[in-house]
Enzyme design. Structure first.
Site, mmCIF file in Angstrom:
data_model
loop_
_atom_site.group_PDB
_atom_site.id
_atom_site.type_symbol
_atom_site.label_atom_id
_atom_site.label_comp_id
_atom_site.label_asym_id
_atom_site.label_seq_id
_atom_site.Cartn_x
_atom_site.Cartn_y
_atom_site.Cartn_z
ATOM 1 N N HIS A 9 0.837 -1.204 0.000
ATOM 2 C CA HIS A 9 0.000 0.000 0.000
ATOM 3 C C HIS A 9 0.879 1.264 0.000
ATOM 4 C CE1 HIS A 9 -3.217 2.773 0.962
ATOM 5 N NE2 HIS A 9 -4.107 1.803 1.124
ATOM 6 N N TYR A 44 2.317 5.040 -1.281
ATOM 7 C CA TYR A 44 1.865 6.292 -1.883
ATOM 8 C C TYR A 44 3.062 6.932 -2.588
ATOM 9 C CZ TYR A 44 -2.399 6.270 1.011
ATOM 10 O OH TYR A 44 -3.595 5.954 1.616
ATOM 11 N N GLN A 102 -6.002 -0.932 -7.426
ATOM 12 C CA GLN A 102 -6.732 0.132 -6.745
ATOM 13 C C GLN A 102 -5.902 1.409 -6.789
ATOM 14 O OE1 GLN A 102 -9.790 -0.439 -5.261
ATOM 15 N NE2 GLN A 102 -10.109 1.563 -4.299
ATOM 16 N N GLU A 113 -2.116 0.069 -5.849
ATOM 17 C CA GLU A 113 -2.184 -1.211 -5.130
ATOM 18 C C GLU A 113 -2.669 -2.330 -6.053
ATOM 19 O OE1 GLU A 113 -4.621 -0.414 -1.450
ATOM 20 O OE2 GLU A 113 -4.703 1.562 -2.412
#
Length: 324
Positions: free
Chosen positions: A161, A163, A263, A291
């Site tokens: 996950h 960023y 995602q 993701e």
């Protein structure tokens, strides 16, 4: 120099480094804590990093994304798992894999291999699951390989996950391409409706476009989820393939995976809730979560790819972050 076996367990962070890339891996949550690219005589962070965020850079599971009501069935048996985003389950529940200390199996300057054992009934999930996560640093890419086995039928959907902002201090001016002509529309709480729509207007990234401009189009078309770009895109094909390209400020990041979907979340909810290594608060849209995974709530939608793992089988997933 490879750490001695008796020192590996005492280390929580492991540095993987070459002339072009520098990755920091943390055993808490099997986390990509930092990812840096060489810039002249120094290094530039291209991913956000914060110990305050529950998922930032971490491995999420046993089931990434959402499960409606925290419920699913396997072979006619119903299961109820931990609910941590009422009424649903997000990223494995209140004590998911992102909050666990993973065991180091092996580590050197370019590789760290981690292991986690999740017992039968953990968070309500059936079957004991043994999971592995191996981070391998190549000349211009970081590859993460997941694997899992079980002793009873269960569901598995692990992913990372992270960023990314490419060092630009935000994502609005970055170019985004997604290899996905379709996405799965959801209810307001992020649970899929069970259908697949064409990715149109603000959600069509089959031609590269700036994130900020796409968000404006998404909002105008009413395609947002509570003001956010927080959508699951279905990526055609099988095997390792390009899923996403993010570019800007002299850097291009290509994400490849063998997952069926990806995602994308634009960090609309950040608004100063987490801080970076320098103590500066992250603002709204500070990074883009990418993701690769199975679709959210897949066990409750027979038309979606199966996420059931059975004894004698090995579940696996590969995610590569290629930087140029």
């Amino acid at each position: 120099m490879t750490p001695r076996p008796d020192t590996i367990e005492a280390m929580s962070q492991h540095e993987l480094r070459n002339d072009h890339l520098w990755a920091t891996i943390d055993t808490l949550g099997a986390t990509l804590s930092r990812l840096r690219v060489r810039q002249g005589d120094g290094w530039r962070d291209i991913a956000l990093s914060s110990a305050e965020d529950a998922y930032m850079g971490r491995t999420v599971g046993r089931f990434a994304n959402r499960l409606a009501g925290g419920r699913f069935s396997i072979d006619g048996v119903d299961y109820q798992v931990s609910v941590n985003e009422p009424p649903n389950t997000l990223h494995g529940g209140a004590d998911g894999f992102s909050d666990r200390q993973w065991e180091v199996v092996a580590a050197d300057n370019t590789t760290v291999a981690l292991r986690l054992v999740s017992p039968d009934g953990d968070q309500g999930f059936p079957g004991a699951l043994e999971a592995a996560a191996a981070f391998d640093l190549g000349e211009h890419a970081l590859t993460l390989t997941y694997a899992a086995t079980c002793d009873a039928p269960t569901i598995v959907n692990l992913t990372l996950h992270p960023y990314f902002d490419l060092g630009a201090g935000g994502i609005d001016d970055l170019g985004l391409w997604i290899n996905a002509p379709e996405y799965t529309p959801t209810r307001a709480d992020g649970i899929p409706l069970g259908v697949v729509f064409a990715a149109s207007d603000g959600l069509d990234f089959t031609t590269p476009r700036q994130v900020g401009a796409a968000r404006a189009a998404m909002l105008a078309a009413g395609q947002d989820r509570g003001g956010a770009m927080d959508h699951n895109f279905m990526v055609p094909g099988v095997g390792l393939r390009e899923m996403v390209r993010l570019s800007g400020d002299g850097v291009e990041l290509t994400v490849l995976s063998d997952a069926p979907a990806v995602q994308i979340y634009d960090a609309a909810g950040f608004a100063g809730k987490a801080h970076g290594p320098d103590g500066q608060a992250y603002n709204q849209h500070a990074g883009l979560a990418i993701e690769p995974q199975s679709p959210p709530d897949a066990p409750n939608h027979p038309a979606f790819p199966s996420t059931v793992l059975r004894p004698g089988e090995t579940w696996s997933r590969v995610i590569t972050f290629l930087v140029s």
